[in-house]
Design an enzyme around this catalytic site. Structure first.
Site: not given
Ligand code: FAD
Length: 283
Positions: A17, A45, A48, A105-106, A122, A142
């Site tokens: 990455e 990314t 981020a 994303g956060d 996501a 995670y």
């Molecule tokens: P999700 O899978 O949507 O999860 C987010 C939260 O919602 C989690 O706590 C999950 O448990 C909860 N959740 C999921 N589905 C549900 C549901 N149906 N009901 C209730 N709660 C639910 N961030 C950036 O800004 N840019 C990047 O380029 C970037 N690259 C990354 C690459 C990797 C490999 C990883 C592991 C993370 C990356 N991140 C990046 C960070 C990521 O955006 C954050 O961790 C973000 O908070 C969660 O994204 P996610 O896609 O996992 O979200």
């Protein structure tokens, strides 16, 4: 080429990455150095660490079209409208990029989620991409839980939703304790998740950075890592050496346990990656 197909090979897929650097001179140097390791893919990314969103596709295109390395463009959805997502996807198509890491994303502190923000998780983005495009879709996993949801079973349930929506492969958040990954792997098998997973590795060579990431992500720092980071806090070279040694040990054990992929969070520092990879065989 679809990244999901690189996992069909017998050996562990190596990938990196990077984040958008300040300029193309730095970028070409980073990709040139990483290319020497013949990676399965390089990911870029999206927004981020303060990096510009606009450059993700541009850089993924350079990786794919100038260097002929498979590129993975990250895309986050929580702050984007449908139209903004569609514009990025169009841009990916124009640049012949076939792989996307679909992320929520956060949520920025001062951000209000409005009606126009359709993609709350996501899985919603993955669902849209699966319907609208032929892209190969990756998603985040995670092993130690997500900062907003520490319940490991709930996490895996949500992960299953992403896989069911169409995620073709997974990349984990960084971790330092392999046992946590092995337990996670057992758990996801129970939920019938058989999607290939690349493990995210970040060498602990910078204490301030690791502490910052720990706050953001909740990654568990084992005593061994904590101890060498404290011991060598003011000895840059020694910390670098200890961090490289630990990451090398971690990866060797993961490869022995037949992980499908090792994905380095390079922090745009190919020299550190080189020091690790010089120690390791990916067969
Ligand atoms: P999700 O899978 O949507 O999860 C987010 C939260 O919602 C989690 O706590 C999950 O448990 C909860 N959740 C999921 N589905 C549900 C549901 N149906 N009901 C209730 N709660 C639910 N961030 C950036 O800004 N840019 C990047 O380029 C970037 N690259 C990354 C690459 C990797 C490999 C990883 C592991 C993370 C990356 N991140 C990046 C960070 C990521 O955006 C954050 O961790 C973000 O908070 C969660 O994204 P996610 O896609 O996992 O979200």
């Amino acid at each position: 080429m679809f990244i999901k197909d690189t996992f069909l090979k017998n050996e562990t897929t190596l990938s990196f990455e990077i984040f958008p650097p300040k300029n193309n001179e730095i970028l070409f140097n980073i990709i040139g150095e990483l290319n020497k390791f013949n990676p399965g893919f390089i990911s870029v990314t999206y927004g981020a660490g303060g990096s510009s969103k606009d450059r993700t596709v541009e850089i993924a295109s350079i990786i794919k079209n100038k260097y002929s390395i498979e590129a993975l463009a990250h895309l986050t959805c929580i702050t984007s409208t449908k139209e903004e997502i569609e514009e990025v996807v169009e841009n990916l198509k124009e640049n012949k990029i076939e792989n996307i890491l679909a992320l929520r994303g956060d949520i920025p502190e001062d951000f209000t989620i409005g009606k126009e923000h359709l993609y709350r998780h996501a899985k919603d983005l993955i669902h849209k991409l699966k319907i609208d495009t032929n892209l190969c879709i990756g998603a985040a996993a995670y092993p130690e839980g997500h900062n907003e949801c520490k319940d490991l079973d709930m996490n895996v349930k949500y992960l299953k939703e992403k896989v069911d929506a169409g995620a073709d492969f997974l990349i984990t958040q960084l971790f330092f304790d392999n046992n946590n990954f092995f337990q996670f792997k057992e758990k996801i098998y129970k939920y019938n998740i058989k999607t290939p997973i690349a493990v995210g590795i970040m060498p602990a060579v910078n204490k301030t950075l690791i502490e910052k990431i720990q706050k953001l992500s909740g990654v568990i720092i084992p005593d061994k890592v904590e101890n060498f980071m404290n011991k060598y806090e003011n000895k840059e070279d020694d910390l670098r050496k200890a961090g490289i040694e630990y990451a090398s040990y971690q990866i060797e054990e993961l490869i022995k346990n037949k992980v499908e992929g090792v994905h380095f969070y390079t922090m745009n520092k190919p020299d550190i990656i080189k020091s690790i990879l010089d120690n390791i065989s990916f067969k």
